[in-house]
Structures are given as C-alpha cells and as structure tokens.
Design a protein around this motif. Structure first.
Motif, PDB file in Angstrom:
ATOM      1  N   ASP A 122       0.823  -1.209   0.000  1.00 14.68           N
ATOM      2  CA  ASP A 122       0.000   0.000   0.000  1.00 14.68           C
ATOM      3  C   ASP A 122       0.858   1.260   0.000  1.00 14.68           C
ATOM      4  OD1 ASP A 122      -2.250  -1.562  -0.025  1.00 14.68           O
ATOM      5  OD2 ASP A 122      -2.626  -1.416   2.136  1.00 14.68           O
ATOM      6  N   GLU A 123       1.962   1.236   0.784  1.00 12.66           N
ATOM      7  CA  GLU A 123       2.848   2.398   0.820  1.00 12.66           C
ATOM      8  C   GLU A 123       3.557   2.592  -0.515  1.00 12.66           C
ATOM      9  OE1 GLU A 123       3.411   4.770   3.039  1.00 12.66           O
ATOM     10  OE2 GLU A 123       1.810   3.986   4.286  1.00 12.66           O
ATOM     11  N   ALA A 124       4.001   1.472  -1.122  1.00 16.35           N
ATOM     12  CA  ALA A 124       4.660   1.578  -2.424  1.00 16.35           C
ATOM     13  C   ALA A 124       3.691   2.101  -3.481  1.00 16.35           C
ATOM     14  CB  ALA A 124       5.215   0.211  -2.834  1.00 16.35           C
ATOM     15  N   LEU A 125       2.443   1.633  -3.403  1.00 21.72           N
ATOM     16  CA  LEU A 125       1.436   2.103  -4.353  1.00 21.72           C
ATOM     17  C   LEU A 125       1.146   3.585  -4.138  1.00 21.72           C
ATOM     18  CD1 LEU A 125      -0.577   1.458  -6.586  1.00 21.72           C
ATOM     19  CD2 LEU A 125      -2.219   0.784  -4.827  1.00 21.72           C
ATOM     20  N   ALA A 126       1.108   3.993  -2.867  1.00 19.34           N
ATOM     21  CA  ALA A 126       0.835   5.407  -2.557  1.00 19.34           C
ATOM     22  C   ALA A 126       1.928   6.311  -3.118  1.00 19.34           C
ATOM     23  CB  ALA A 126       0.714   5.597  -1.041  1.00 19.34           C
ATOM     24  N   CYS A 127       3.172   5.780  -3.231  1.00 18.09           N
ATOM     25  CA  CYS A 127       4.255   6.589  -3.795  1.00 18.09           C
ATOM     26  C   CYS A 127       4.009   6.918  -5.260  1.00 18.09           C
ATOM     27  CB  CYS A 127       5.590   5.848  -3.649  1.00 18.09           C
ATOM     28  SG  CYS A 127       6.173   5.710  -1.957  1.00 18.09           S
ATOM     29  N   ARG A 128       3.250   6.074  -5.945  1.00 15.53           N
ATOM     30  CA  ARG A 128       2.930   6.330  -7.348  1.00 15.53           C
ATOM     31  C   ARG A 128       1.786   7.323  -7.497  1.00 15.53           C
ATOM     32  NH1 ARG A 128       4.263   3.173 -11.726  1.00 15.53           N
ATOM     33  NH2 ARG A 128       2.289   3.817 -12.620  1.00 15.53           N
ATOM     34  N   MET A 129       1.057   7.559  -6.422  1.00 16.26           N
ATOM     35  CA  MET A 129      -0.128   8.402  -6.501  1.00 16.26           C
ATOM     36  C   MET A 129       0.238   9.871  -6.274  1.00 16.26           C
ATOM     37  SD  MET A 129      -2.138   5.891  -7.098  1.00 16.26           S
ATOM     38  CE  MET A 129      -3.845   6.405  -6.939  1.00 16.26           C
ATOM     39  N   ILE A 170      -4.305  10.177  -7.724  1.00 13.34           N
ATOM     40  CA  ILE A 170      -4.359   9.588  -9.058  1.00 13.34           C
ATOM     41  C   ILE A 170      -2.998   8.996  -9.382  1.00 13.34           C
ATOM     42  CG2 ILE A 170      -4.772  10.058 -11.517  1.00 13.34           C
ATOM     43  CD1 ILE A 170      -6.501  12.391 -10.728  1.00 13.34           C
ATOM     44  N   ASP A 171      -3.011   7.873 -10.054  1.00 11.26           N
ATOM     45  CA  ASP A 171      -1.775   7.241 -10.495  1.00 11.26           C
ATOM     46  C   ASP A 171      -0.969   8.213 -11.357  1.00 11.26           C
ATOM     47  OD1 ASP A 171      -0.262   5.639 -12.747  1.00 11.26           O
ATOM     48  OD2 ASP A 171      -0.474   4.256 -11.064  1.00 11.26           O
ATOM     49  N   ARG A 172       0.342   8.256 -11.114  1.00 15.98           N
ATOM     50  CA  ARG A 172       1.199   9.216 -11.814  1.00 15.98           C
ATOM     51  C   ARG A 172       1.090   9.080 -13.331  1.00 15.98           C
ATOM     52  NH1 ARG A 172       6.056   7.045 -10.640  1.00 15.98           N
ATOM     53  NH2 ARG A 172       5.970   5.944 -12.630  1.00 15.98           N
ATOM     54  N   ASP A 173       1.103   7.838 -13.830  1.00 13.63           N
ATOM     55  CA  ASP A 173       1.051   7.633 -15.280  1.00 13.63           C
ATOM     56  C   ASP A 173      -0.272   8.122 -15.866  1.00 13.63           C
ATOM     57  OD1 ASP A 173       3.538   6.537 -15.147  1.00 13.63           O
ATOM     58  OD2 ASP A 173       2.851   4.459 -15.089  1.00 13.63           O
ATOM     59  N   ILE A 174      -1.376   7.874 -15.153  1.00 16.51           N
ATOM     60  CA  ILE A 174      -2.676   8.325 -15.642  1.00 16.51           C
ATOM     61  C   ILE A 174      -2.758   9.846 -15.608  1.00 16.51           C
ATOM     62  CG2 ILE A 174      -5.144   8.354 -15.115  1.00 16.51           C
ATOM     63  CD1 ILE A 174      -4.987   5.480 -14.347  1.00 16.51           C
ATOM     64  N   LEU A 175      -2.230  10.446 -14.549  1.00 18.30           N
ATOM     65  CA  LEU A 175      -2.275  11.906 -14.427  1.00 18.30           C
ATOM     66  C   LEU A 175      -1.536  12.571 -15.584  1.00 18.30           C
ATOM     67  CD1 LEU A 175      -3.295  14.201 -12.635  1.00 18.30           C
ATOM     68  CD2 LEU A 175      -1.122  14.131 -11.406  1.00 18.30           C
ATOM     69  N   GLU A 176      -0.406  11.997 -15.991  1.00 20.93           N
ATOM     70  CA  GLU A 176       0.348  12.563 -17.103  1.00 20.93           C
ATOM     71  C   GLU A 176      -0.442  12.446 -18.413  1.00 20.93           C
ATOM     72  OE1 GLU A 176       4.052  10.563 -17.115  1.00 20.93           O
ATOM     73  OE2 GLU A 176       4.805  11.557 -15.312  1.00 20.93           O
ATOM     74  N   PRO A 229      -9.415   3.670 -14.612  1.00 22.68           N
ATOM     75  CA  PRO A 229      -8.936   2.896 -13.461  1.00 22.68           C
ATOM     76  C   PRO A 229      -8.137   3.788 -12.519  1.00 22.68           C
ATOM     77  CG  PRO A 229      -7.648   2.397 -15.414  1.00 22.68           C
ATOM     78  CD  PRO A 229      -8.792   3.248 -15.874  1.00 22.68           C
ATOM     79  N   LEU A 230      -8.132   3.448 -11.238  1.00 19.66           N
ATOM     80  CA  LEU A 230      -7.402   4.248 -10.263  1.00 19.66           C
ATOM     81  C   LEU A 230      -5.906   4.214 -10.529  1.00 19.66           C
ATOM     82  CD1 LEU A 230      -9.189   3.422  -6.884  1.00 19.66           C
ATOM     83  CD2 LEU A 230      -9.380   5.480  -8.257  1.00 19.66           C
ATOM     84  N   THR A 231      -5.418   3.099 -11.030  1.00 21.28           N
ATOM     85  CA  THR A 231      -3.998   2.946 -11.296  1.00 21.28           C
ATOM     86  C   THR A 231      -3.814   1.977 -12.442  1.00 21.28           C
ATOM     87  OG1 THR A 231      -1.881   2.173 -10.404  1.00 21.28           O
ATOM     88  CG2 THR A 231      -3.874   1.190  -9.487  1.00 21.28           C
ATOM     89  N   LEU A 232      -2.725   2.125 -13.163  1.00 19.31           N
ATOM     90  CA  LEU A 232      -2.387   1.191 -14.223  1.00 19.31           C
ATOM     91  C   LEU A 232      -1.566   0.030 -13.691  1.00 19.31           C
ATOM     92  CD1 LEU A 232      -1.434   3.645 -17.110  1.00 19.31           C
ATOM     93  CD2 LEU A 232      -3.628   2.541 -16.657  1.00 19.31           C
ATOM     94  N   SER A 233      -1.135   0.110 -12.428  1.00 17.72           N
ATOM     95  CA  SER A 233      -0.309  -0.939 -11.837  1.00 17.72           C
ATOM     96  C   SER A 233      -1.151  -2.039 -11.207  1.00 17.72           C
ATOM     97  CB  SER A 233       0.612  -0.338 -10.771  1.00 17.72           C
ATOM     98  OG  SER A 233       1.366   0.714 -11.319  1.00 17.72           O
ATOM     99  N   VAL A 234      -2.330  -1.691 -10.764  1.00 15.32           N
ATOM    100  CA  VAL A 234      -3.213  -2.654 -10.108  1.00 15.32           C
ATOM    101  C   VAL A 234      -4.562  -2.598 -10.805  1.00 15.32           C
ATOM    102  CG1 VAL A 234      -4.265  -3.349  -7.932  1.00 15.32           C
ATOM    103  CG2 VAL A 234      -2.039  -2.262  -7.922  1.00 15.32           C
ATOM    104  N   ILE A 235      -5.166  -3.741 -11.022  1.00 14.53           N
ATOM    105  CA  ILE A 235      -6.429  -3.770 -11.749  1.00 14.53           C
ATOM    106  C   ILE A 235      -7.390  -4.706 -11.033  1.00 14.53           C
ATOM    107  CG2 ILE A 235      -5.648  -5.631 -13.288  1.00 14.53           C
ATOM    108  CD1 ILE A 235      -7.223  -4.284 -15.522  1.00 14.53           C
ATOM    109  N   ARG A 236      -8.599  -4.240 -10.818  1.00 22.38           N
ATOM    110  CA  ARG A 236      -9.621  -5.085 -10.215  1.00 22.38           C
ATOM    111  C   ARG A 236     -10.246  -5.921 -11.315  1.00 22.38           C
ATOM    112  NH1 ARG A 236     -11.382  -5.650  -5.409  1.00 22.38           N
ATOM    113  NH2 ARG A 236     -13.428  -6.517  -4.952  1.00 22.38           N
TER     114      ARG A 236
END
Length: 783
Positions: free
Chosen positions: A307-314, A350-356, A497-504
C-alpha cells in the motif's frame, strides 16, 4: 515525469526549476484574486512568489528578471496596504508579467541574452505598463512577443511553492554537504506535517520513476509470497486432524487389548506410544498457532508495504491542473467571453502515469467547453444567466474507479445540428440518423475529424480534440459518457482505473486455467439455464435487458480447448456496448481479485486477446484478457461466419465432432450464406471464409473434409488457394470444389488443372446438384 536530480543542476538550471514552480503559483493566485480582489491569502502568496523570484534572480545575475519581479512586488505591496484595488486590467498586466518572467528564465532558443536584445521591447513595455495601470491609466498595446511563451504546464515540485522561503536556489547554496549524485536526492525543505506527525517536519525525497516502479513490483511479489503460507497452514491443520484420528485409533486399540493377556513390555510400549502421541499433538498445535500468527503478521506487513509503495505512485489531482485555470481564462478572453474554471477534488489521489496522460484530454475538453459551450455575455444576459460562464473540473473516486468530470453551464449541444452534420458527412443516412438516440448521436462527437464548426479558427473547426480524448481513454482502459441539456450546459464524464499498476478483475476458468477480465470492461455476469439459449440463423443468442445478445465461447476466441456445460447452465460474461455487446461463455466464475499488472516481455510482441500477466495469491500465473481485442476477434468471427455454437452437453459435442466439416470460401455474402444454409440443413458442419487468404488461414488452422471456393476474390483468388492446398503435403488429399460465375471452358480447365476435384458454375448449379456433388466427394454429413 521523473523529478530532476538537483545535485546535477547548474545555478541557472536551479533558478529555472524554481521559476517554473513560482510562476505556476503566481498564475493560480492571480486568477483567484480576479474573483476575490481582497483575498489576503492570495495576495500573500503572490507577494512571496514575487519576492522569491527576485531573490533567486539576483543570485544568478538576471538583472532583467529582478526588475520585473520588483515591479510585481511593488504592486502586491500596495494591494496589501489597501492603496490599490486590483481589477481585471491589473490582472491582465500582472499575468503578462508572469509570462515574461517565464521567458526570461527559459528564453526562446536558449538565448540567455534574450531579455537584453530580442525581448527588451517586451520588458520595457511591461515596466511602463504596470505603473501606468496602477496609477489609473490604460496600458499601451502590448508588443507582439518575439517568440511564443512557454505555455506547457510544468510538473509541480513536491513541495508547495507557497512554503518555499527564501527560494530553492538560496536553499541549495546553503547546503554544507553535496547532494548524492544518484537517482535519489534529498531536498532539505520542511513541509506541512503529515497526519499523525504532530508538527514534526517531514523531508521531501525525490526518487526516480523507474525506482518506484521496481519497488512496487517487488512489494507486489512480496505480498504474493506472504500469502503462500495460507495453504501451508491449511495442510498443517489437516496433519493435526490426521494425528487426532490416529490418537483415537490408538485409544480404541488399547481398549480392545485391555482384556487380552499382554506382558508388561507390551503394556509399557502402548503407554509410551500414547504419551508420545499426546505430546506430538500438543507440540503440533502450538506450532500451528505460531504459524497462523506469523501468517497474519506477514500478510499484514506485506500489505502495508505494498500500500505504501502504491501510494508513492499516486499524486494529487492538483499536480496536473496547474495551468488549466489560466488557459480557460485566456481562451475565453480571446473569444470575447468571461469564463471561470472551478476545480474540485484537488486532493484526489491519481496514479502518476494516468495523471500525465490526462493533461491533453482535459485541455481539449476545457477548450471545447469554452469555445462550443459557454455563450457570450449578451446571450447569457438574454437567457437570464450570469455574464461570467463557469466550467467545472472535478476528480473523485467511485466504486473503485476514477471519475473525471468536465461540466459547463453553457447552451448545451444542439442535437438537431449534430444530426444534420452526421448526415452531411456521410456517416449515416437520413432515416437511420432520425432513429438514433441521444447517447448514440453524441458518440459521433468522438470520431476523428468530426466538428460542428463550419469555419476553421485558431481554436476549433479542424476536428481535432474529442477524438484525442477517446484515444487516450482506450490506452488506459477508460470510458467517456456525454450528456447535454439544452440551455443548461453539457457534461463529459470520464471513467478510468485508479492505477495502471493494479487492476480489479473478474477471474474465470477457461479450459482448466484461470483468466482475468478487467472489471471496467465487464457489463454483467450471468448464469443462464441451457434452455435460455436460442439459435437464430446459425448464431446463438440470449435475451437480456430487452435485447438479444450474441453468445460466443471463450474457448473459440482464445483457440483453447472445448467448452463443456456444467450443471445444465452457462456462465456468461457480457462485454461491449449497445449493439456491439456480446456474451462470452466461460467454464466457471472464480470471483473478483485485485491483481498486480505484470507487463509481458516486449519480445513476445502483441499476443492476440491478451493484455498482460499477473500472479494469483498462491503464486500461480494467469493472463489478463484484452477485452477490446476480444471484441474485434468476435466481430471478425461473426462477419466471416466462423462463429461456433455453444453446445449444452457432451452428447451434443460428440455429435458435432462426428459431423463432416466443410469450408465455404466466397467474398459474396449472399452466395456464402446460400451455400452455408444448404450444407447445414443437410447436416454438415460449415465454416465460412471471406476470401482466399482467410480460407488459406482456416485450412491450416483446423481440419476440413471439403473446401468449396469461388475464383474471383480479393487478396487471394480461388486458383491460388487450390494451388496452395495441393502443394501442402498435409492437405494434398483434401477434396476441393470450385463454384464460380466463370463458365468458359478455359476457366473450367484452369480450375481443374490447379487441382480442383469438381467445377460448378453459379448460373447452372441447383441445390440438389451441389449437395449430390458434395455427397459424392465426402459422403453423408455423419458417418
């Protein structure tokens, strides 16, 4: 965007880096002051930004920037003292000053002397214009800039600009120790305390994007590995249960032997064995309790790490919206409109990649709202609206998805004008266009080169904009929905999606293996009784929501195994939209999971119908399906007539397996369907191909008992197809029949010489004659 390594930057580069952040803050605060001229916090923010820029410019010797920043500072001081009431004319000049500082910091073509030569006219004009408007006069016409200003929004630093005093350049000079020249650099800047730190200062750490991605990947693997203990714990529990049963068997044996005449050694051995079994059971129980406790701690720790590693991408949404308010104001000003941008959900993560990726689409939607949506002041007054139009941009989380909404309070979209434009551009005929629903009609706005403007301007009319939005959303597996209300405005809602790294995902079983459907692309999951399936014109359908939806087997799409019914029901995943919706039959539903996306090796290329890989909780690999690619595959199978039916039981599967298979190759839909129906009604299993190339691919992919082909076809004609079949060792014995409009003797001879077993002309053959020829070549449909 990766954050620059400060230790490798020159003093001038440091000033430019700081100027980007401070100018962004200056723009945002000036726009806020235009709405609230007396807002003390925004005046203070402008004052600090101007002061920091002046100090930093003095350090690096940019005297022109010092002068511009000093004049800005004088204006903010008077406003703070109440001696100057900021109006629109002041804000216009102050914003030009911010632009000018940006060009001085990053001069056109890298010319560091730009401000003293090419840009000197702009600098002098500003130094005269601001005092003039401060004294109540009107600024002279602004000279054309010698080069376009740098308008691209810059990535904000991690530390808010309003908290940087006296300036980044000054702070870096104050460091006694050099920063580490690695991908990670620490900037000793106090930031606002995070919740739970109770006032302690935090330090902003700059880490490369690649390091964050690697950290997230490793933490995801750690989470998967930690969950391997669960099945091991379950096996230990089974061992404890077996041992308890062994203990009970030993007690029963001891009771049976209690009446027997046993010597003292046997009694002692039984007693010791029972004692050892009890001790072993107790020890196993203790070890199992410790293992379960360790399992809980390990999973909890791994989850927190992930969760912390994922939060670093947000990143907060505000990091990607810095230049939008200024852009909306400037576009409105250029069009003679007064427009304000309201931004909501600035703290939404928001995920960094999506935000860009969102920068360009949101920019297009905002310009579209100002140009096409918001009316001019006179029209708004006549409609009883405030003269100033409002465009709202908002980000929020909902149901595990990210929603980005752009709403304007303008005139809305003229649906009748849109309908006429669709017909005028040949995208639909008059009758079909009249039947289109509002939602279907609005989708035409997303097509490339589509515009409602009849003339081209600098802002619109070229048809470039909304198709860019649609393309970006396809890249990140998102969707967009457009709604409009006449006279009240339009609404564009993007779902991502909230992130491109994790997908439901929805996990399903296909041919004994797990696969994942991204939930964002799943409309419904259904468990249908076998009798709910209907066959219409050779294709299977089922009724859902008042519509007939086609059914296709996931096994055929993935070319993997055969579908088998279970318990007389069919598990169906509904994908696609509206008339392009399909039901995909799978073997079983395995539930929902959050999966860490593992990109496939680039050397594999694009694997059809597969998006990426992932690991299940037990470490087993699975594939994440590319739903958009699957839809294209289904449409191709449907158009070529190769869509197989989903049989309800194994007996039906066995019956299909014994039926003779015929491949019909013809580019005419009418002829293709006529031959298919004739053969299918006689009991043959029929597959169709739309041309020679499609037919050649089909005969190499599966076994057929007969090929019936036309001659004149695109890509590959029938003569070439027959020649290829005869030249392939494994296909030389495959019977081939030609059915063609060509009835000349030389055409017939050419077909037979190529290797055809029979030649029919379409003008002369009758239903029974064709069927009799098929029977002569391969026999009855079943044998």
């Amino acid at each position: 965007m990766s954050t620059p390594d400060l230790s490798q930057m020159s003093m001038l580069d440091l000033f430019r880096f700081e100027a980007e952040s401070q100018i962004a803050q200056l723009n945002a605060s000036l726009l806020a002051l235009e709405q609230q001229p007396d807002a003390a916090e925004h005046l203070e923010a402008c004052m600090r930004a101007g002061h920091s820029l002046k100090g930093a410019a003095r350090i690096v010797g940019l005297d022109t920037a010092v002068k511009v920043a000093h004049v800005l500072e004088d204006c903010f001081v008077l406003a703070q003292q109440g001696k100057l009431q900021l109006e629109k004319k002041h804000i216009d000049v102050l914003l030009r000053g911010a632009d000018l500082l940006g060009r001085i910091a990053s001069p056109p073509d890298g010319d560091e002397a730009w401000a003293d030569h090419a840009g000197s006219g702009e600098v002098q004009a500003f130094l005269q214009a601001l005092p003039t408007v401060m004294n109540g006069g009107e600024a002279a016409p602004w000279p054309a800039p010698s080069a376009a200003p740098v308008a691209a929004p810059v990535e904000p630093a991690l530390v808010p600009a309003t908290e940087r005093e006296p300036g980044l350049a000054t702070q870096v000079l104050a460091h006694a120790e050099p920063l580490r020249p690695a991908a990670v650099a620490v900037e000793a800047v106090p930031v606002a305390p995070a919740p739970g730190l109770s006032g302690t200062g935090a330090r902003a750490v700059r880490v490369s994007a690649e390091s964050l991605d690697h950290l997230l990947s490793l933490s995801g693997e750690s989470l998967v590995e930690s969950r391997r203990l669960k099945p091991f714990s379950a096996s230990m529990l089974r061992m404890k249960r077996v041992q308890r049963e062994a203990m009970q068997a030993l007690d029963l044996l001891q009771q049976k032997l209690s009446t027997a005449q046993l010597d003292e050694f046997a009694h002692t051995a039984l007693s010791e064995l029972r004692t050892l079994m009890q001790q072993n059971q107790h020890l196993l129980g203790e070890q199992l309790n410790e293992l379960e406790a360790f399992d809980r701690r390990s999973v909890n720790l791994s989850q927190r790490l992930y969760d912390e590693a994922l939060a670093c991408r947000m990143r907060p949404f505000a990091d990607g919206t810095g230049g939008f308010a200024r852009m909306v104001r400037d576009v409105g000003h250029a069009l003679g409109k007064s427009v304000r941008l309201d931004i909501g959900g600035s703290a939404t993560q928001i995920d960094r990649d999506i935000l860009e990726k969102l920068e360009a689409p949101i920019g297009h939607l905002l310009r579209n709202a100002v140009d096409h949506g918001v009316e001019d002041a006179a029209t708004r007054r006549a409609a009883g609206k405030p003269e100033q139009g409002v465009v709202r941009l908002e980000a929020r989380h909902s149901a595990g998805m990210l929603l980005i909404e752009v709403v304007d309070d303008g005139a809305g979209i003229d649906l009748e004008q849109l309908r006429r434009a669709v017909v005028a551009r040949g995208l639909s005929n008059q009758e079909t266009a009249a039947r289109l629903s509002e939602a279907e009609l609005l989708e035409f706005l997303l097509l490339p080169s589509f515009t409602l403007r009849e003339t081209v301007t600098e802002i619109s009319g070229r048809g470039v904009g909304l198709d860019v939005v649609a393309d970006m959303l396809k890249q990140v597996r998102g969707t967009i929905r457009i709604t409009t209300r006449p006279g009240q405005g339009s609404r564009f809602l993007m779902q991502l999606p909230l992130t491109l790294s994790v997908i439901r995902s929805l996990l399903v079983e296909i041919a004994g293996e797990p696969y994942a459907f991204p939930l964002a692309y799943v409309n419904r999951t259904l468990r249908l009784p076998a009798e709910a399936l209907q066959t219409l014109e050779g294709y299977q359908h089922f009724s859902h929501g008042g519509r007939q939806i086609g059914l296709v087997s996931a096994h055929q799409v993935l070319q993997k195994g055969q579908w088998r019914a279970r318990d007389g029901s069919v598990c169906v995943v509904v994908i696609g939209e509206q008339e392009h919706s399909y039901g995909v039959a799978v073997d079983a539903f395995l539930g929902e999971r959050m999966l860490v996306v593992q990109p496939l090796d680039a050397r594999l290329g694009k694997i059809p119908d597969v998006l990426a890989g992932a690991l299940m909780e037990d470490g087993a690999p699975l594939l994440i399906l590319d739903v958009a690619d699957m839809l294209r595959t289904v449409q191709k199978l449907t158009s070529s007539g190769r869509l197989q039916t989903v049989d309800q039981d194994e007996a039906a599967q066995a019956a299909v397996a014994t039926r003779k298979k015929v491949l019909v190759v013809d580019d005419s839909l009418t002829v293709r369907e006529l031959e298919r129906k004739l053969l299918a009604n006689r009991g043959y299993q029929v597959t169709v191909a739309v041309d020679g190339m499609d037919g050649w691919n089909a005969v190499r992919a599966e076994a057929f008992d007969l090929v019936i082909t036309d001659i004149d076809m695109p890509r590959m004609d029938g003569i070439e197809l027959v020649s290829l079949i005869r030249s392939a060792p494994q296909l030389q014995s495959l019977p081939v029949m030609i059915v063609s409009y060509k009835d000349r003797e030389e055409d017939r001879q050419r077909g037979l010489e190529a290797g055809a077993d029979h030649y029919f002309t379409k003008s002369s053959f009758h239903d029974e004659s064709l069927l009799q020829a098929v029977t002569d070549l391969i026999g009855e449909a079943t044998s």
